[in-house]
Write a protein that holds these residues in place. Structure first.
Motif, PDB file in Angstrom:
ATOM      1  N   PRO A 159      71.857 -25.917 -64.555  1.00 26.52           N
ATOM      2  CA  PRO A 159      71.739 -25.812 -63.096  1.00 26.52           C
ATOM      3  C   PRO A 159      71.585 -27.190 -62.485  1.00 26.52           C
ATOM      4  O   PRO A 159      70.952 -28.076 -63.082  1.00 26.52           O
ATOM      5  CB  PRO A 159      70.469 -24.969 -62.907  1.00 26.52           C
TER       6      PRO A 159
ATOM      7  N   GLU B  31      69.697 -26.168 -57.372  1.00 24.80           N
ATOM      8  CA  GLU B  31      69.632 -24.802 -57.895  1.00 24.80           C
ATOM      9  C   GLU B  31      68.340 -24.587 -58.675  1.00 24.80           C
ATOM     10  O   GLU B  31      67.679 -23.546 -58.526  1.00 24.80           O
ATOM     11  CB  GLU B  31      70.825 -24.537 -58.809  1.00 24.80           C
TER      12      GLU B  31
ATOM     13  N   TYR C 267      65.431 -22.009 -57.766  1.00 25.28           N
ATOM     14  CA  TYR C 267      65.092 -20.924 -58.691  1.00 25.28           C
ATOM     15  C   TYR C 267      63.596 -20.912 -58.982  1.00 25.28           C
ATOM     16  O   TYR C 267      62.939 -19.866 -58.938  1.00 25.28           O
ATOM     17  CB  TYR C 267      65.896 -21.074 -59.980  1.00 25.28           C
TER      18      TYR C 267
ATOM     19  N   TRP D 197      72.119 -16.356 -63.761  1.00 28.05           N
ATOM     20  CA  TRP D 197      73.124 -17.315 -63.297  1.00 28.05           C
ATOM     21  C   TRP D 197      73.231 -18.530 -64.212  1.00 28.05           C
ATOM     22  O   TRP D 197      74.265 -19.215 -64.223  1.00 28.05           O
ATOM     23  CB  TRP D 197      72.774 -17.798 -61.893  1.00 28.05           C
TER      24      TRP D 197
END
Length: 214
Positions: free
Chosen positions: A146, A150, A154, A175
């Motif tokens: 990530p 991101e 998260y 993801w």
């Protein structure tokens, strides 16, 4: 009818069982996981650690159920589970804080690790434990990378703070998982293929637990 009692507050484990045709009774154990782990002999292997934690949870709930007044045909299976991520030879549980979660992800990103889940199944008939089966599953998780925005977003959701290894497969963390090698249900926290075998060991075929769904 045999009922399955899940010794866990995990909504993910409950969802896995429900999707697989079982609506478990949920009873949360009062086990101090850190104390159980600290009491194990030095050098206890990762698989044995998670199995002993799962056993402690199952036995705690079974003892509470045994203290209640059972019906004349009471037949229960108590299932305890515990998951940790094994990365670079170290077991990682729930991070609890954003700082720890960030450090975990900095180590995991672009890497792979084994999610190990201990399982313990106890057969409880008329308030007495008549059988026990234990084992551990391990699934290799390959993590993506990530980007910083991101990752911080998260962690800000709070999800990775509450789960083993600071990620989920079935939630927002999915993801950032490129692939897995092994049983996906085990990564969620309760391995259906392994649980089926352990149920057989204590004398309960899984179809017996589907009675309300047939």
């Amino acid at each position: 009818m045999t009922r399955l009692v899940l010794a866990s507050a995990s909504p993910a484990r409950r969802s896995v069982l429900r999707a697989a045709g079982i609506d478990p009774v949920v009873r949360v154990s009062d086990v101090d996981e850190d104390a159980v782990a600290a009491a194990l002999p030095a050098g206890t292997g990762p698989r044995d650690v998670v199995v002993e934690l799962a056993r402690a949870k199952a036995r705690s709930v079974a003892a509470a159920l045994a203290g209640e007044t059972p019906g004349p045909d009471a037949d229960l299976v108590v299932v305890g589970c515990d998951s940790m991520l094994l990365i670079d030879g170290e077991l990682q549980g729930k991070p609890h804080t954003p700082e720890v979660a960030l450090a975990r992800w900095e180590a995991m990103a672009g890497n792979h690790a084994d999610l190990v889940t201990g399982h313990c199944v106890l057969r409880l008939q008329e308030g007495v434990v008549t059988a026990e089966a234990i084992d551990c599953s391990a699934t290799t998780v390959h993590f993506g990378k990530p980007d910083p925005d991101e990752l911080h977003a998260y962690i800000a959701t709070g999800e990775p703070l509450r789960v083993a290894g600071a990620f989920t497969l079935d939630g927002m963390g999915g993801w950032f998982v490129d692939r897995i090698d092994g049983d996906p249900s085990s990564v969620v926290g309760i391995g259906l293929p392994l649980l089926r075998r352990l149920l057989q060991e204590v004398g309960v075929g899984v179809a017996r637990l589907w009675a309300d769904h047939t």
